[in-house]
Scaffold this motif. Sequence first.
Motif, PDB file in Angstrom:
ATOM      1  N   GLN A  44      14.821 -11.225 -56.531  1.00 10.10           N
ATOM      2  CA  GLN A  44      16.251 -11.335 -56.798  1.00 10.10           C
ATOM      3  C   GLN A  44      16.858  -9.945 -57.003  1.00 10.10           C
ATOM      4  O   GLN A  44      16.165  -9.015 -57.408  1.00 10.10           O
ATOM      5  CB  GLN A  44      16.492 -12.166 -58.070  1.00 10.10           C
ATOM      6  CG  GLN A  44      15.965 -13.584 -58.002  1.00 10.10           C
ATOM      7  CD  GLN A  44      16.867 -14.477 -57.172  1.00 10.10           C
ATOM      8  OE1 GLN A  44      18.070 -14.292 -57.137  1.00 10.10           O
ATOM      9  NE2 GLN A  44      16.279 -15.448 -56.498  1.00 10.10           N
ATOM     10  N   LYS A  45      18.140  -9.827 -56.745  1.00  5.06           N
ATOM     11  CA  LYS A  45      18.820  -8.577 -57.048  1.00  5.06           C
ATOM     12  C   LYS A  45      19.007  -8.470 -58.556  1.00  5.06           C
ATOM     13  O   LYS A  45      19.354  -9.450 -59.225  1.00  5.06           O
ATOM     14  CB  LYS A  45      20.181  -8.513 -56.348  1.00  5.06           C
ATOM     15  CG  LYS A  45      20.079  -8.359 -54.832  1.00  5.06           C
ATOM     16  CD  LYS A  45      21.452  -8.204 -54.211  1.00  5.06           C
ATOM     17  CE  LYS A  45      21.342  -8.005 -52.703  1.00  5.06           C
ATOM     18  NZ  LYS A  45      22.683  -7.860 -52.076  1.00  5.06           N
ATOM     19  N   TYR A  46      18.780  -7.268 -59.073  1.00  6.63           N
ATOM     20  CA  TYR A  46      18.866  -7.044 -60.516  1.00  6.63           C
ATOM     21  C   TYR A  46      20.244  -7.422 -61.059  1.00  6.63           C
ATOM     22  O   TYR A  46      20.360  -8.090 -62.095  1.00  6.63           O
ATOM     23  CB  TYR A  46      18.555  -5.578 -60.813  1.00  6.63           C
ATOM     24  CG  TYR A  46      18.701  -5.179 -62.258  1.00  6.63           C
ATOM     25  CD1 TYR A  46      19.769  -4.395 -62.681  1.00  6.63           C
ATOM     26  CD2 TYR A  46      17.777  -5.591 -63.210  1.00  6.63           C
ATOM     27  CE1 TYR A  46      19.910  -4.024 -63.999  1.00  6.63           C
ATOM     28  CE2 TYR A  46      17.912  -5.228 -64.537  1.00  6.63           C
ATOM     29  CZ  TYR A  46      18.975  -4.447 -64.926  1.00  6.63           C
ATOM     30  OH  TYR A  46      19.114  -4.094 -66.235  1.00  6.63           O
ATOM     31  N   VAL A  47      21.292  -7.019 -60.354  1.00 11.53           N
ATOM     32  CA  VAL A  47      22.659  -7.303 -60.809  1.00 11.53           C
ATOM     33  C   VAL A  47      22.914  -8.812 -60.841  1.00 11.53           C
ATOM     34  O   VAL A  47      23.543  -9.333 -61.766  1.00 11.53           O
ATOM     35  CB  VAL A  47      23.690  -6.603 -59.901  1.00 11.53           C
ATOM     36  CG1 VAL A  47      25.107  -7.011 -60.277  1.00 11.53           C
ATOM     37  CG2 VAL A  47      23.544  -5.089 -59.996  1.00 11.53           C
ATOM     38  N   TYR A  48      22.394  -9.513 -59.831  1.00 11.25           N
ATOM     39  CA  TYR A  48      22.569 -10.971 -59.783  1.00 11.25           C
ATOM     40  C   TYR A  48      21.859 -11.640 -60.955  1.00 11.25           C
ATOM     41  O   TYR A  48      22.381 -12.578 -61.576  1.00 11.25           O
ATOM     42  CB  TYR A  48      22.030 -11.510 -58.458  1.00 11.25           C
ATOM     43  CG  TYR A  48      22.102 -13.012 -58.324  1.00 11.25           C
ATOM     44  CD1 TYR A  48      20.950 -13.775 -58.184  1.00 11.25           C
ATOM     45  CD2 TYR A  48      23.327 -13.677 -58.350  1.00 11.25           C
ATOM     46  CE1 TYR A  48      21.010 -15.153 -58.066  1.00 11.25           C
ATOM     47  CE2 TYR A  48      23.397 -15.055 -58.239  1.00 11.25           C
ATOM     48  CZ  TYR A  48      22.238 -15.785 -58.097  1.00 11.25           C
ATOM     49  OH  TYR A  48      22.306 -17.157 -57.985  1.00 11.25           O
ATOM     50  N   LEU A  49      20.669 -11.144 -61.276  1.00 13.61           N
ATOM     51  CA  LEU A  49      19.928 -11.711 -62.400  1.00 13.61           C
ATOM     52  C   LEU A  49      20.648 -11.427 -63.720  1.00 13.61           C
ATOM     53  O   LEU A  49      20.661 -12.271 -64.624  1.00 13.61           O
ATOM     54  CB  LEU A  49      18.506 -11.141 -62.432  1.00 13.61           C
ATOM     55  CG  LEU A  49      17.504 -11.847 -63.355  1.00 13.61           C
ATOM     56  CD1 LEU A  49      17.402 -13.327 -63.017  1.00 13.61           C
ATOM     57  CD2 LEU A  49      16.132 -11.189 -63.259  1.00 13.61           C
ATOM     58  N   GLN A  50      21.255 -10.255 -63.828  1.00 14.51           N
ATOM     59  CA  GLN A  50      22.048  -9.936 -65.021  1.00 14.51           C
ATOM     60  C   GLN A  50      23.205 -10.926 -65.186  1.00 14.51           C
ATOM     61  O   GLN A  50      23.463 -11.412 -66.293  1.00 14.51           O
ATOM     62  CB  GLN A  50      22.604  -8.511 -64.923  1.00 14.51           C
ATOM     63  CG  GLN A  50      21.625  -7.410 -65.275  1.00 14.51           C
ATOM     64  CD  GLN A  50      22.293  -6.055 -65.252  1.00 14.51           C
ATOM     65  OE1 GLN A  50      22.999  -5.711 -64.303  1.00 14.51           O
ATOM     66  NE2 GLN A  50      22.082  -5.265 -66.293  1.00 14.51           N
ATOM     67  N   ARG A  51      23.897 -11.204 -64.078  1.00 13.80           N
ATOM     68  CA  ARG A  51      25.024 -12.146 -64.138  1.00 13.80           C
ATOM     69  C   ARG A  51      24.548 -13.548 -64.496  1.00 13.80           C
ATOM     70  O   ARG A  51      25.198 -14.264 -65.265  1.00 13.80           O
ATOM     71  CB  ARG A  51      25.766 -12.163 -62.795  1.00 13.80           C
ATOM     72  CG  ARG A  51      26.586 -10.924 -62.517  1.00 13.80           C
ATOM     73  CD  ARG A  51      27.655 -11.211 -61.467  1.00 13.80           C
ATOM     74  NE  ARG A  51      27.070 -11.630 -60.204  1.00 13.80           N
ATOM     75  CZ  ARG A  51      26.814 -10.805 -59.192  1.00 13.80           C
ATOM     76  NH1 ARG A  51      27.091  -9.517 -59.310  1.00 13.80           N
ATOM     77  NH2 ARG A  51      26.296 -11.263 -58.077  1.00 13.80           N
ATOM     78  N   THR A  52      23.405 -13.937 -63.930  1.00  9.49           N
ATOM     79  CA  THR A  52      22.854 -15.258 -64.229  1.00  9.49           C
ATOM     80  C   THR A  52      22.495 -15.372 -65.704  1.00  9.49           C
ATOM     81  O   THR A  52      22.739 -16.399 -66.345  1.00  9.49           O
ATOM     82  CB  THR A  52      21.603 -15.532 -63.370  1.00  9.49           C
ATOM     83  OG1 THR A  52      21.940 -15.396 -61.990  1.00  9.49           O
ATOM     84  CG2 THR A  52      21.062 -16.929 -63.623  1.00  9.49           C
ATOM     85  N   LEU A  53      21.931 -14.303 -66.236  1.00 11.07           N
ATOM     86  CA  LEU A  53      21.575 -14.287 -67.653  1.00 11.07           C
ATOM     87  C   LEU A  53      22.822 -14.447 -68.523  1.00 11.07           C
ATOM     88  O   LEU A  53      22.832 -15.230 -69.484  1.00 11.07           O
ATOM     89  CB  LEU A  53      20.856 -12.982 -67.993  1.00 11.07           C
ATOM     90  CG  LEU A  53      20.497 -12.753 -69.464  1.00 11.07           C
ATOM     91  CD1 LEU A  53      19.598 -13.861 -69.990  1.00 11.07           C
ATOM     92  CD2 LEU A  53      19.827 -11.395 -69.641  1.00 11.07           C
ATOM     93  N   ALA A  54      23.874 -13.727 -68.177  1.00  8.06           N
ATOM     94  CA  ALA A  54      25.120 -13.823 -68.943  1.00  8.06           C
ATOM     95  C   ALA A  54      25.697 -15.233 -68.874  1.00  8.06           C
ATOM     96  O   ALA A  54      26.168 -15.787 -69.877  1.00  8.06           O
ATOM     97  CB  ALA A  54      26.130 -12.808 -68.409  1.00  8.06           C
ATOM     98  N   THR A  55      25.641 -15.842 -67.686  1.00 10.49           N
ATOM     99  CA  THR A  55      26.140 -17.211 -67.517  1.00 10.49           C
ATOM    100  C   THR A  55      25.309 -18.205 -68.320  1.00 10.49           C
ATOM    101  O   THR A  55      25.844 -19.116 -68.965  1.00 10.49           O
ATOM    102  CB  THR A  55      26.109 -17.610 -66.028  1.00 10.49           C
ATOM    103  OG1 THR A  55      26.885 -16.671 -65.281  1.00 10.49           O
ATOM    104  CG2 THR A  55      26.680 -19.006 -65.822  1.00 10.49           C
TER     105      THR A  55
END
Length: 230
Positions: A44-55
């Motif tokens: 996964q892209k790191y930025v995408y995983l960050q957004r998923t974590l926030a969600t």
Amino acid sequence: MKNGSTKFRWGEQAKAVSGACLAVALRESNKPDRLKEIALLLGQKYVYLQRTLATLLASVNLKFPSTTPSHHIPNLLSHLFQELKRLPEETILNVKLYSQLKGLSLQAVADLSYAFLETFAITSKSNLIQSSPSSCAVSAFVICLEGELGKSLSEIKDLYKCFSQVCHLSAGALARPYRAMCQEVLKWMKDLNWVEQYKKNATGRADSTLRNVCARGLKDALREIDQIWR
């Protein structure tokens, strides 16, 4: 999983959610969340995983446990270890700096970093640790590299550039706490009346630069403070 209007479906999004859950579990266990490594493992892209974590955190109304500088030390240790496995011409580190670091026990540096951060958190009146834990971790690790070496490192800016890759902050931001932390070490040494004895280098010549005095006295100061507090 569904909460209100938030939905997580099977597929790539489910993989990202599972990675975010793992990051939360690690942080809840007082360990680094290793989000970058999880992203790599899941493809996964790191930025995408960050957004998923926030969600994810927002959807379940969970407050992410705050990190402390010590939580970053394993990542810094691992990153530098991998960097030093490269050939000198392949690394971003200056040749002399590379040579200095290759001779050190990185595990000893990590152990020294934990002790340093614990003592700094108790004695310092600044809010550095609360305001910038990752920068404090990197600067503490650099100071402890110098403490293990017994003198200042060459081309220290290359080391901060190296760690900026894993901390996702600029080298300048990571280096910001360095001087204040050195000043705190100097304060410990003054309280112990030790400053004068560390103003000479290994050859007996006078060398009173802040970095070198701290590097020579750090380990002894931490040991003495530990004995006093016991």
